[in-house]
Enzyme design. Structure first.
Site, PDB file in Angstrom:
ATOM      1  CD  GLU A   1      37.484  -9.521 -53.214  1.00 34.30           C
ATOM      2  OE1 GLU A   1      38.335  -8.965 -52.504  1.00 34.30           O
ATOM      3  OE2 GLU A   1      36.780  -8.900 -54.037  1.00 34.30           O
TER       4      GLU A   1
ATOM      5  CB  CYS B   1      42.776 -10.789 -46.572  1.00 34.85           C
ATOM      6  SG  CYS B   1      41.333  -9.710 -46.443  1.00 34.85           S
TER       7      CYS B   1
HETATM    8  P1  NAD Z   1      42.963 -21.173 -49.108  1.00 36.81           P
HETATM    9  O1  NAD Z   1      43.251 -20.610 -50.463  1.00 36.81           O
HETATM   10  O2  NAD Z   1      43.837 -22.209 -48.571  1.00 36.81           O
HETATM   11  O3  NAD Z   1      41.478 -21.767 -49.058  1.00 36.81           O
HETATM   12  C1  NAD Z   1      40.352 -21.030 -49.496  1.00 36.81           C
HETATM   13  C2  NAD Z   1      39.303 -21.991 -49.993  1.00 36.81           C
HETATM   14  O4  NAD Z   1      39.841 -22.740 -51.084  1.00 36.81           O
HETATM   15  C3  NAD Z   1      38.829 -23.007 -48.951  1.00 36.81           C
HETATM   16  O5  NAD Z   1      37.431 -23.142 -49.072  1.00 36.81           O
HETATM   17  C4  NAD Z   1      39.537 -24.295 -49.344  1.00 36.81           C
HETATM   18  O6  NAD Z   1      38.795 -25.437 -49.077  1.00 36.81           O
HETATM   19  C5  NAD Z   1      39.699 -24.133 -50.856  1.00 36.81           C
HETATM   20  N1  NAD Z   1      40.909 -24.818 -51.352  1.00 36.81           N
HETATM   21  C6  NAD Z   1      42.052 -25.064 -50.680  1.00 36.81           C
HETATM   22  N2  NAD Z   1      42.931 -25.711 -51.477  1.00 36.81           N
HETATM   23  C7  NAD Z   1      42.311 -25.873 -52.669  1.00 36.81           C
HETATM   24  C8  NAD Z   1      42.691 -26.469 -53.894  1.00 36.81           C
HETATM   25  N3  NAD Z   1      43.883 -27.069 -54.047  1.00 36.81           N
HETATM   26  N4  NAD Z   1      41.807 -26.449 -54.918  1.00 36.81           N
HETATM   27  C9  NAD Z   1      40.604 -25.868 -54.788  1.00 36.81           C
HETATM   28  N5  NAD Z   1      40.182 -25.293 -53.645  1.00 36.81           N
HETATM   29  C10 NAD Z   1      41.020 -25.284 -52.597  1.00 36.81           C
HETATM   30  O7  NAD Z   1      42.889 -19.885 -48.162  1.00 36.81           O
HETATM   31  P2  NAD Z   1      42.646 -19.862 -46.590  1.00 36.81           P
HETATM   32  O8  NAD Z   1      43.845 -20.434 -45.917  1.00 36.81           O
HETATM   33  O9  NAD Z   1      41.311 -20.385 -46.251  1.00 36.81           O
HETATM   34  O10 NAD Z   1      42.593 -18.282 -46.329  1.00 36.81           O
HETATM   35  C11 NAD Z   1      43.729 -17.527 -46.170  1.00 36.81           C
HETATM   36  C12 NAD Z   1      44.067 -16.749 -47.418  1.00 36.81           C
HETATM   37  O11 NAD Z   1      42.928 -16.082 -47.896  1.00 36.81           O
HETATM   38  C13 NAD Z   1      45.098 -15.683 -47.161  1.00 36.81           C
HETATM   39  O12 NAD Z   1      45.995 -15.643 -48.248  1.00 36.81           O
HETATM   40  C14 NAD Z   1      44.287 -14.411 -47.097  1.00 36.81           C
HETATM   41  O13 NAD Z   1      44.993 -13.239 -47.395  1.00 36.81           O
HETATM   42  C15 NAD Z   1      43.233 -14.698 -48.099  1.00 36.81           C
HETATM   43  N6  NAD Z   1      42.024 -13.909 -47.825  1.00 36.81           N
HETATM   44  C16 NAD Z   1      41.683 -12.918 -48.686  1.00 36.81           C
HETATM   45  C17 NAD Z   1      40.586 -12.125 -48.419  1.00 36.81           C
HETATM   46  C18 NAD Z   1      40.165 -11.003 -49.308  1.00 36.81           C
HETATM   47  O14 NAD Z   1      39.083 -10.468 -49.105  1.00 36.81           O
HETATM   48  N7  NAD Z   1      40.971 -10.601 -50.276  1.00 36.81           N
HETATM   49  C19 NAD Z   1      39.833 -12.367 -47.262  1.00 36.81           C
HETATM   50  C20 NAD Z   1      40.215 -13.392 -46.426  1.00 36.81           C
HETATM   51  C21 NAD Z   1      41.317 -14.177 -46.721  1.00 36.81           C
END
Ligand code: NAD
Length: 462
Positions: free
Chosen positions: A217, A251
């Site tokens: 997602e 998102c």
């Molecule tokens: P992110 O990808 O930075 O982090 C998400 C998760 O991944 C966190 O738990 C984080 O600890 C982990 N993570 C971060 N870096 C990592 C790495 N290098 N390796 C493995 N895991 C890692 O996202 P965010 O900043 O928490 O959220 C914002 C993003 O999420 C935006 O792009 C938004 O559009 C998207 N989002 C999508 C939905 C959806 O339903 N499609 C919903 C909410 C947010």
């Protein structure tokens, strides 16, 4: 020789979870039903803690926290409890005549032990809603909430312990990218990831090593296409509501607007009116307007302002992590504000000469998570839907499709797989194709040495 798996500090947690699934206790209907009920009761018992944590992490008002964080989870829980028995039933399938007297069925089975990784923007709901699907499908779960919303992560653990105890059924693991990578190095039966497209790629790469199915997602730039015949006041109100809900950190927030040039100035004025109507002259003083998650994210948003001219807004208070609802015009299409997901309360407005130009603009870019078309013409709306591809779409509104009960998910770079409603059950389920045969009627013609002419196969199979 030392087993390299043992070097991973997370391995014992994962092993415990896998052993729990292998005990088969998660499979019966009664177990799943009771755990769904326990989850609901625990959330209700901790609601005040959840709201307080969301206020601490994101300055989130209860008017956003109730519907978007716990309300959506209650809806998913209620739906799952109502339909679970039916979802679990094997479905009988008609077979070709040549299979007679065999019977066919499609049999749902839990994928196994699931890893759920959540983001910080709706930190409670985006950890808990996928969990509803996992429980319903008979999976067990290791859940890693985002490290950037620590108060909510702590409450999530409290809610889970209260609901399930600590026996390996649902295990909450805290930590950032490093912990996440350790988790991803392990073997899972399914991974459900919500977050950025960049990290989604890393998740898929890690999953490919074990050929683990993934639900991704992700994010992206969800466009609004505004035609000259749109009801501009309503359009502006709905777009600015979506843009400022959770301070734009959604998102499926409208990312940018492509507006017919004939109505652009009226649209900009209507957006300013809408924001004033929501939050008054000083949104910082409004109890309904949220905050940016961190100083780093606030800084990133500030630099995005360089991509255009501020029509209104643009004020920032670093101490409060406050970013004023902002509208940009005269936008540079090559600037980061038009190439990266904004994920904050800035709306760039780009004028277009026609809806066809807007459609071409969208088609030239990665497939978005959501697309919003504003027009009074059903024909124009259908043309937009027909000619563009996006995870979901709404005509004359924004964001609301997530609460419709229909499957929610992205396409291509905005994600794969979907959930909510029955789709949540399907996301964690493998549907096994089964044929059952009696001993009788073991026709020798199927065995070598083959004796029937090939023409018989032609007749039977076409
Ligand atoms: P992110 O990808 O930075 O982090 C998400 C998760 O991944 C966190 O738990 C984080 O600890 C982990 N993570 C971060 N870096 C990592 C790495 N290098 N390796 C493995 N895991 C890692 O996202 P965010 O900043 O928490 O959220 C914002 C993003 O999420 C935006 O792009 C938004 O559009 C998207 N989002 C999508 C939905 C959806 O339903 N499609 C919903 C909410 C947010």
């Amino acid at each position: 020789m030392r087993d390299p798996v043992r070097l991973n500090p997370i391995a014992p947690t994962v092993e415990r979870a896998r052993a729990f699934f292998r005990s088969d206790v998660t499979r019966p209907y009664e177990f799943r039903r009771d755990r769904l009920r326990a989850l609901e009761a625990s959330i209700r018992a901790h609601e005040a803690d959840v709201f307080e944590a969301l206020r601490a992490d994101l300055g989130k008002s209860i008017y956003e926290a109730y519907p978007a964080e716990v309300g959506l989870v209650y809806v998913d829980l209620k739906h799952a409890l109502k339909h679970l028995k039916d979802w679990m039933k094997p479905v009988a399938r008609r077979l070709p005549m040549t299979f007679w007297p065999g019977t066919g069925q499609q049999r749902p089975e839990p994928l196994g032990t699931a890893l759920i990784i959540g983001p910080w923007n709706y930190p409670f709901q985006l950890a808990t809603s996928p969990l509803v699907g996992a429980i319903a499908s008979g999976c067990n779960v290791v859940l890693k909430p985002s490290e950037l919303s620590p108060a909510t992560a702590a409450v999530i653990e409290k809610v889970m312990r209260h609901a399930f105890g600590d026996d390996g059924y649902v295990t909450v693991v805290h930590g950032g990218p490093e912990t996440s990578q350790q988790l991803l190095a392990e073997t899972w039966d399914v991974i459900f990831f919500t977050g950025s497209t960049r990290v989604g790629q890393l998740v898929m790469e890690a999953a490919s090593k074990h050929l683990t199915p993934v639900i991704l997602e992700l994010g992206g730039k969800s466009p609004c296409l505004v035609d000259a015949d749109a009801d501009l006041e309503t359009t502006a109100r709905r777009i600015m509501w979506g843009k400022t809900y959770n301070a734009g950190q959604t998102c499926i927030a409208p990312d940018y607007a492509l507006v017919h040039q004939d109505v652009k100035q009226r649209f900009v004025d209507a957006c300013q009116q809408a924001v004033r109507g929501f939050y008054g002259d000083d949104p910082k003083a409004s109890r309904d307007y949220g905050r940016i998650i961190s100083a780093r994210h606030l800084q990133r948003l500030s630099t995005l302002l360089q991509g255009g001219r501020v029509a209104f807004g643009g004020r920032v208070d670093e101490a409060q992590k406050y970013f004023e609802p902002t509208l940009l015009v005269d936008v540079d299409l090559k600037a980061p504000v038009m190439t990266e997901e904004i994920f904050g309360p800035i709306l760039p407005v780009v004028d277009v000469a026609s809806m066809d130009e807007a459609i071409a603009f969208v088609r030239d870019r990665p497939k978005p998570l959501a697309l919003y078309a504003f027009t009074s013409s059903p024909t124009t709306a259908d043309r937009v839907l027909e000619k563009t591809s996006s995870g979901g779409a709404v005509v004359n509104d924004v964001v609301i499709h997530i609460a419709s009960g229909m499957p929610f998910g992205g396409v291509g770079p905005s994600g794969m797989g979907a959930y909510h409603g029955k789709a949540s059950f399907d996301a964690f389920t493998h549907t096994k194709t089964v044929v059952k045969k009696p001993w009788a009627l073991d026709l020798k013609v199927r065995y070598p040495p083959y004796q029937v002419p090939v023409s018989v196969f032609r007749k039977l199979l076409g």
